[in-house]
Motif scaffolding. Structure first.
Motif, PDB file in Angstrom:
ATOM      1  N   MET A 203       7.528   4.341 -15.557  1.00 30.26           N
ATOM      2  CA  MET A 203       6.753   3.489 -14.662  1.00 30.26           C
ATOM      3  C   MET A 203       6.325   4.271 -13.410  1.00 30.26           C
ATOM      4  O   MET A 203       7.145   4.991 -12.842  1.00 30.26           O
ATOM      5  CB  MET A 203       7.588   2.268 -14.264  1.00 30.26           C
ATOM      6  N   VAL A 204       5.060   4.125 -13.038  1.00 30.12           N
ATOM      7  CA  VAL A 204       4.566   4.839 -11.846  1.00 30.12           C
ATOM      8  C   VAL A 204       4.974   4.051 -10.601  1.00 30.12           C
ATOM      9  O   VAL A 204       4.802   2.827 -10.546  1.00 30.12           O
ATOM     10  CB  VAL A 204       3.023   4.966 -11.893  1.00 30.12           C
ATOM     11  N   ALA A 205       5.519   4.781  -9.616  1.00 31.27           N
ATOM     12  CA  ALA A 205       5.956   4.098  -8.385  1.00 31.27           C
ATOM     13  C   ALA A 205       4.740   3.578  -7.624  1.00 31.27           C
ATOM     14  O   ALA A 205       3.666   4.192  -7.643  1.00 31.27           O
ATOM     15  CB  ALA A 205       6.729   5.079  -7.512  1.00 31.27           C
ATOM     16  N   ALA A 206       4.946   2.434  -6.960  1.00 27.23           N
ATOM     17  CA  ALA A 206       3.840   1.852  -6.169  1.00 27.23           C
ATOM     18  C   ALA A 206       3.492   2.800  -5.024  1.00 27.23           C
ATOM     19  O   ALA A 206       4.350   3.508  -4.501  1.00 27.23           O
ATOM     20  CB  ALA A 206       4.285   0.509  -5.610  1.00 27.23           C
ATOM     21  N   LYS A 207       2.214   2.783  -4.663  1.00 27.16           N
ATOM     22  CA  LYS A 207       1.760   3.603  -3.539  1.00 27.16           C
ATOM     23  C   LYS A 207       2.367   3.083  -2.245  1.00 27.16           C
ATOM     24  O   LYS A 207       2.573   1.878  -2.094  1.00 27.16           O
ATOM     25  CB  LYS A 207       0.247   3.474  -3.420  1.00 27.16           C
ATOM     26  N   THR A 208       2.602   3.991  -1.310  1.00 23.94           N
ATOM     27  CA  THR A 208       3.021   3.548   0.026  1.00 23.94           C
ATOM     28  C   THR A 208       1.753   3.455   0.886  1.00 23.94           C
ATOM     29  O   THR A 208       0.739   4.090   0.570  1.00 23.94           O
ATOM     30  CB  THR A 208       3.984   4.569   0.672  1.00 23.94           C
ATOM     31  N   PRO A 209       1.819   2.701   2.000  1.00 20.89           N
ATOM     32  CA  PRO A 209       0.654   2.659   2.891  1.00 20.89           C
ATOM     33  C   PRO A 209       0.241   4.066   3.330  1.00 20.89           C
ATOM     34  O   PRO A 209      -0.946   4.399   3.355  1.00 20.89           O
ATOM     35  CB  PRO A 209       1.146   1.811   4.073  1.00 20.89           C
ATOM     36  N   LYS A 210       1.237   4.896   3.636  1.00 20.10           N
ATOM     37  CA  LYS A 210       0.919   6.260   4.096  1.00 20.10           C
ATOM     38  C   LYS A 210       0.141   7.028   3.026  1.00 20.10           C
ATOM     39  O   LYS A 210      -0.860   7.694   3.323  1.00 20.10           O
ATOM     40  CB  LYS A 210       2.235   6.967   4.435  1.00 20.10           C
ATOM     41  N   GLU A 211       0.570   6.917   1.769  1.00 20.90           N
ATOM     42  CA  GLU A 211      -0.141   7.623   0.686  1.00 20.90           C
ATOM     43  C   GLU A 211      -1.563   7.082   0.527  1.00 20.90           C
ATOM     44  O   GLU A 211      -2.521   7.831   0.414  1.00 20.90           O
ATOM     45  CB  GLU A 211       0.611   7.455  -0.643  1.00 20.90           C
ATOM     46  N   PHE A 212      -1.654   5.766   0.541  1.00 20.31           N
ATOM     47  CA  PHE A 212      -2.956   5.127   0.337  1.00 20.31           C
ATOM     48  C   PHE A 212      -3.953   5.537   1.430  1.00 20.31           C
ATOM     49  O   PHE A 212      -5.070   5.981   1.149  1.00 20.31           O
ATOM     50  CB  PHE A 212      -2.767   3.603   0.311  1.00 20.31           C
ATOM     51  N   TYR A 213      -3.516   5.405   2.687  1.00 20.43           N
ATOM     52  CA  TYR A 213      -4.453   5.685   3.795  1.00 20.43           C
ATOM     53  C   TYR A 213      -4.733   7.182   3.945  1.00 20.43           C
ATOM     54  O   TYR A 213      -5.822   7.569   4.365  1.00 20.43           O
ATOM     55  CB  TYR A 213      -3.928   5.099   5.104  1.00 20.43           C
ATOM     56  N   THR A 214      -3.751   8.013   3.574  1.00 16.90           N
ATOM     57  CA  THR A 214      -3.991   9.461   3.676  1.00 16.90           C
ATOM     58  C   THR A 214      -5.064   9.856   2.663  1.00 16.90           C
ATOM     59  O   THR A 214      -5.924  10.696   2.950  1.00 16.90           O
ATOM     60  CB  THR A 214      -2.674  10.239   3.448  1.00 16.90           C
ATOM     61  N   GLU A 215      -5.015   9.221   1.487  1.00 16.12           N
ATOM     62  CA  GLU A 215      -6.005   9.507   0.451  1.00 16.12           C
ATOM     63  C   GLU A 215      -7.413   9.070   0.897  1.00 16.12           C
ATOM     64  O   GLU A 215      -8.384   9.782   0.690  1.00 16.12           O
ATOM     65  CB  GLU A 215      -5.631   8.671  -0.773  1.00 16.12           C
ATOM     66  N   LEU A 216      -7.503   7.900   1.516  1.00 14.86           N
ATOM     67  CA  LEU A 216      -8.834   7.353   1.819  1.00 14.86           C
ATOM     68  C   LEU A 216      -9.373   7.727   3.201  1.00 14.86           C
ATOM     69  O   LEU A 216     -10.587   7.787   3.397  1.00 14.86           O
ATOM     70  CB  LEU A 216      -8.834   5.843   1.612  1.00 14.86           C
ATOM     71  N   GLY A 217      -8.490   7.968   4.145  1.00 12.49           N
ATOM     72  CA  GLY A 217      -8.910   8.514   5.441  1.00 12.49           C
ATOM     73  C   GLY A 217      -9.423   7.506   6.462  1.00 12.49           C
ATOM     74  O   GLY A 217      -9.703   6.350   6.154  1.00 12.49           O
ATOM     75  N   ASP A 218      -9.536   7.992   7.696  1.00 12.86           N
ATOM     76  CA  ASP A 218      -9.917   7.095   8.807  1.00 12.86           C
ATOM     77  C   ASP A 218     -11.387   6.670   8.733  1.00 12.86           C
ATOM     78  O   ASP A 218     -11.740   5.582   9.164  1.00 12.86           O
ATOM     79  CB  ASP A 218      -9.615   7.742  10.167  1.00 12.86           C
ATOM     80  N   GLU A 219     -12.248   7.540   8.182  1.00 17.14           N
ATOM     81  CA  GLU A 219     -13.668   7.155   8.137  1.00 17.14           C
ATOM     82  C   GLU A 219     -13.870   5.986   7.183  1.00 17.14           C
ATOM     83  O   GLU A 219     -14.622   5.052   7.461  1.00 17.14           O
ATOM     84  CB  GLU A 219     -14.535   8.337   7.729  1.00 17.14           C
ATOM     85  N   TRP A 220     -13.151   6.023   6.084  1.00 14.96           N
ATOM     86  CA  TRP A 220     -13.228   4.915   5.119  1.00 14.96           C
ATOM     87  C   TRP A 220     -12.740   3.622   5.783  1.00 14.96           C
ATOM     88  O   TRP A 220     -13.396   2.580   5.705  1.00 14.96           O
ATOM     89  CB  TRP A 220     -12.383   5.242   3.874  1.00 14.96           C
ATOM     90  N   LEU A 221     -11.593   3.719   6.476  1.00 12.11           N
ATOM     91  CA  LEU A 221     -11.044   2.503   7.099  1.00 12.11           C
ATOM     92  C   LEU A 221     -11.998   1.973   8.174  1.00 12.11           C
ATOM     93  O   LEU A 221     -12.248   0.768   8.250  1.00 12.11           O
ATOM     94  CB  LEU A 221      -9.654   2.784   7.702  1.00 12.11           C
ATOM     95  N   SER A 222     -12.556   2.879   8.958  1.00  7.37           N
ATOM     96  CA  SER A 222     -13.421   2.402  10.051  1.00  7.37           C
ATOM     97  C   SER A 222     -14.715   1.802   9.503  1.00  7.37           C
ATOM     98  O   SER A 222     -15.289   0.908  10.125  1.00  7.37           O
ATOM     99  CB  SER A 222     -13.692   3.499  11.077  1.00  7.37           C
ATOM    100  N   ARG A 223     -15.150   2.227   8.329  1.00  3.60           N
ATOM    101  CA  ARG A 223     -16.346   1.614   7.731  1.00  3.60           C
ATOM    102  C   ARG A 223     -16.088   0.174   7.298  1.00  3.60           C
ATOM    103  O   ARG A 223     -17.009  -0.602   7.102  1.00  3.60           O
ATOM    104  CB  ARG A 223     -16.828   2.435   6.521  1.00  3.60           C
ATOM    105  N   ARG A 224     -14.808  -0.184   7.128  1.00  5.89           N
ATOM    106  CA  ARG A 224     -14.475  -1.530   6.664  1.00  5.89           C
ATOM    107  C   ARG A 224     -14.496  -2.570   7.787  1.00  5.89           C
ATOM    108  O   ARG A 224     -14.289  -3.744   7.544  1.00  5.89           O
ATOM    109  CB  ARG A 224     -13.111  -1.524   5.963  1.00  5.89           C
TER     110      ARG A 224
END
Ligand SMILES: C[S@@+](CC[C@H](N)C(=O)[O-])C[C@H]1O[C@@H](n2cnc3c(N)ncnc32)[C@H](O)[C@@H]1O
Length: 209
Positions: free
Chosen positions: A1-22
């Motif tokens: 079973m694949v472990a669930a992503k952590t917030p840190k992993e998720f946001y590090t992958e997508l980055g601040d520009e992605w978040l700020s576009r939301r």
């Protein structure tokens, strides 16, 4: 079973520009207006799970004394850079909201915005954060937690944001938030639904006498 992503992993992958576009700047302006309607002028604020400083930076520019903490290092790096560019004195640190390094009675207000609280997937962690918010608040202080308002409560293991597989999320209702407060043993609070920046959101206000 694949472990669930952590917030840190998720946001590090997508980055601040992605978040700020939301979040549009218009939306942030409206949310800021709501917040500043609650915050005492110039007070000392902890922005819990502050991200890249979406609130911490404009609040500091308005004269509030702000500190920010977030678990995702790239966001804190971005926030530090931005504060430097704008000549703002904000103490940002990388850390987990479940274990705050601040002494008791440090802040007039603690804010935890944009569903960050729902990224705590375990109920015991949510209780722990409420107790931490209460601990670091000064007497007469106020905490504000803002989350999405759901029809039913519980853990969403398979959570997608913007089509990306994300960390699990915990949906709250007014009832589940009240239950959490009972578990935390903190009596001074209000749970309500309000138009926050144009959308109905579930708000928890923690009041320390
Ligand atoms: C949707 S973003 C919101 C950021 C910011 N509050 C805002 O309104 O722009 C959720 C944030 O919660 C942070 N986060 C999630 N779990 C955390 C934890 N245990 N401790 C500190 N930050 C956390 C993430 O890194 C992310 O920056």
């Amino acid at each position: 079973m694949v472990a669930a992503k952590t917030p840190k992993e998720f946001y590090t992958e997508l980055g601040d520009e992605w978040l700020s576009r939301r979040k549009s700047s218009v939306q942030t302006e409206k949310e800021l207006a709501y917040l500043t309607g609650l915050l005492k002028k110039g007070c000392k604020i902890l922005d819990l799970a502050c991200g890249y400083g979406r609130f911490a930076i404009p609040l500091a520019a308005m004269g509030y004394n702000v500190e920010g903490i977030d678990i995702t290092p790239i966001f804190i790096e971005k926030a530090i850079d931005e504060a430097k560019k704008r000549n703002l004195n904000i103490e940002f640190s990388v850390g987990d909201m479940k274990r705050l390094h601040y002494p008791d009675n440090s802040f007039d207000s603690v804010i935890c915005m944009w569903n960050a609280f729902s990224e705590l997937s375990q109920e015991q962690d949510q209780v722990r954060v409420i107790v931490e918010i209460y601990r670091v608040l000064k007497s007469n202080g106020m905490g504000i937690v803002e989350v999405r308002n759901h029809r039913s409560s519980g853990l969403i293991k398979e959570n997608f944001i913007d089509g990306y597989e994300a960390m699990p999320s915990y949906n709250h209702t007014r009832g589940s938030m009240k239950r959490l407060m009972k578990l935390s043993g903190v009596d001074g609070y209000k749970v309500f639904i309000d138009n926050f920046g144009g959308r109905n959101r579930l708000l928890l206000e923690i009041i320390k006498p």
